[in-house]
Design an enzyme around this catalytic site. Structure first.
Site, PDB file in Angstrom:
ATOM      1  N   CYS A 145     -19.081 -11.098  -9.351  1.00  4.69           N
ATOM      2  CA  CYS A 145     -18.024 -10.458 -10.131  1.00  4.69           C
ATOM      3  C   CYS A 145     -17.182 -11.494 -10.876  1.00  4.69           C
ATOM      4  CB  CYS A 145     -17.113  -9.629  -9.232  1.00  4.69           C
ATOM      5  SG  CYS A 145     -17.998  -8.646  -8.055  1.00  4.69           S
ATOM      6  N   SER A 159     -22.973  -0.581   0.613  1.00  2.00           N
ATOM      7  CA  SER A 159     -23.402  -0.302  -0.753  1.00  2.00           C
ATOM      8  C   SER A 159     -24.913  -0.436  -0.852  1.00  2.00           C
ATOM      9  CB  SER A 159     -22.714  -1.315  -1.680  1.00  2.00           C
ATOM     10  OG  SER A 159     -23.133  -1.116  -3.002  1.00  2.00           O
ATOM     11  N   ALA A 160     -25.568   0.609  -1.407  1.00  2.00           N
ATOM     12  CA  ALA A 160     -27.036   0.660  -1.391  1.00  2.00           C
ATOM     13  C   ALA A 160     -27.716  -0.472  -2.155  1.00  2.00           C
ATOM     14  CB  ALA A 160     -27.500   2.005  -1.946  1.00  2.00           C
ATOM     15  N   THR A 173     -19.724  15.974  -7.692  1.00  2.00           N
ATOM     16  CA  THR A 173     -21.106  16.366  -7.405  1.00  2.00           C
ATOM     17  C   THR A 173     -21.852  15.185  -6.799  1.00  2.00           C
ATOM     18  OG1 THR A 173     -21.034  17.918  -9.233  1.00  2.00           O
ATOM     19  CG2 THR A 173     -23.228  17.275  -8.454  1.00  2.00           C
TER      20      THR A 173
END
Ligand code: PLP
Length: 376
Positions: A324, A201-202, A239
């Protein structure tokens, strides 16, 4: 006012998310403004966007030692984990995972369980390392997939993934690793790890939020997770997030190019924090450790949530357990899995340092912490 508050802020929650690098922002900007085209369109201006996406795929593949066509872009770690767990086609076979995995993996497994799949949870030991005998017993020929995270998001414990994937492969079992905390911070080479699938994850490695990737080794039988158009070879429709993908590649390349330098620096920050903490004489217990900069500390007799708020009032951002779960005060499943004694577990803070933290910040954190703990 707001600006000066931000300037004084000490951010020590890099396992929750990281600040975007300037070079990443610069790389993304053209694809947010002038190069806004849909990369799937056939006209010339859109070609620049599809070229940028493919260049990013090549950069990422180079960073983790795989082929570009083995990289699938996703919306982040959660989606990558869901895809790996739910979409590998291993009919009637069970899943083996670990009690201390991230909820993205555990809840994906739970949803597989609700659909009739057998899921087995390996134990971890007090230091967070997987109980290898337990894992070996669970990984049998009846299992289709084993999923073990590379670095734990709460304790920083790093697992010996190559040994675990070897065991899985010896039984004909596919192997997935959640490398969300590790990628861009320690060397991640999918061949050395022996992973068939790997999630990243970036925003955990100084890239943008809402973009990640799943590595899927060629030949791994995987079905589409998000259906719709034919993007990403039909595996993940929608997209493409061009700016996000370009930013993610720039971030991963920058972190990988500077891996040794960053590791050395962040490890020195970690050492400084522990040395300063020891000087205070405060009673504490460290949980796990291994991933540079991630320090889980339990202070017996304190309530972590109130410590987080009191540090927040002093302009210091840290976390109680996983990000989280930070709105809940119960002991996290990770601390439970490693058997942290209850009086310690409730007082657990996670400090996660990154390349932008400084030794001066460490001193300020320790002095704030000492003041708060002696005041309660
Ligand atoms: N896996 C691990 C180990 C994580 O730490 C996180 C985020 O905290 C995720 C998965 C989820 O990643 P994302 O926030 O990109 O959905």
């Amino acid at each position: 006012m707001e600006g000066s508050a931000t300037a004084d802020l000490i951010y020590a929650d890099n396992a929750a998310t990281t600040r975007i690098d300037d070079c990443v922002f610069d790389a993304m900007l053209p694809y947010i403004r002038e190069e806004f085209y849909n990369p799937s369109a056939v006209y010339f201006p859109a070609q620049k966007c599809s070229d940028a996406v493919e260049k990013a795929r090549n950069i990422i593949a180079d960073c983790i030692n795989c082929l570009p066509e083995e990289i699938y872009f996703t919306s982040g770690g959660t989606e990558s984990d869901n895809t790996a767990i739910k979409c590998v086609s291993v009919k009637d076979a069970g899943i083996v995972t670990v009690k201390s995995e991230h909820k993205a993996v555990l809840n994906s497994c739970l949803s597989m369980q609700k659909n009739g799949c057998s899921v087995y949870y390996a134990d971890v030991m007090r230091d967070g390392v997987i109980d290898i005998d337990c894992y070996k017993k669970l990984v049998t020929e009846n299992i289709g997939l084993a999923s073990v995270m590379l670095a734990n998001n709460e304790t920083g414990t790093v697992q010996n993934i190559s040994a675990l994937s070897d065991i899985a492969h010896s039984k004909g079992v596919f192997f997935h690793t959640d490398a969300v905390q590790a990628c861009g911070h320690i060397n991640v080479d999918v061949k050395a790890l022996g992973a068939d699938m790997l999630s990243a994850s970036a925003h955990k490695f100084n890239g943008p939020k809402g973009v990640g990737f799943l590595y899927v080794k060629k030949g791994t039988p995987i079905k589409s997770f998000v259906v719709g158009g034919s993007q990403e070879n039909g595996l993940r429709a929608g997209t493409l997030n061009v700016a996000g993908i370009v930013g993610m590649a720039a971030a991963l390349k920058s972190n990988c190019d500077n891996l040794n330098k960053n590791t050395e620096y962040i490890s020195s920050i970690e050492k400084c924090f522990l040395a300063e903490l020891d000087k205070t004489g405060l009673k504490y217990m460290r949980n796990g450790g291994g991933l540079p900069g991630l320090i889980s500390i339990s202070f017996p007799g304190y309530d972590a949530e109130s410590l987080v708020h009191r540090l927040d009032f002093k302009g210091i951002c840290v976390s109680a357990g996983a990000a989280c779960d930070s709105r809940q005060t119960r002991i996290s499943h990770v601390l439970g899995a490693i058997n942290v004694p209850e009086e310690y577990a409730y007082g657990t803070l996670r400090f996660s340092f990154g390349k932008y933290n400084t030794p001066e910040e460490i001193k300020k954190i320790i002095s704030a912490l000492t003041e708060i703990l002696s005041d309660i």
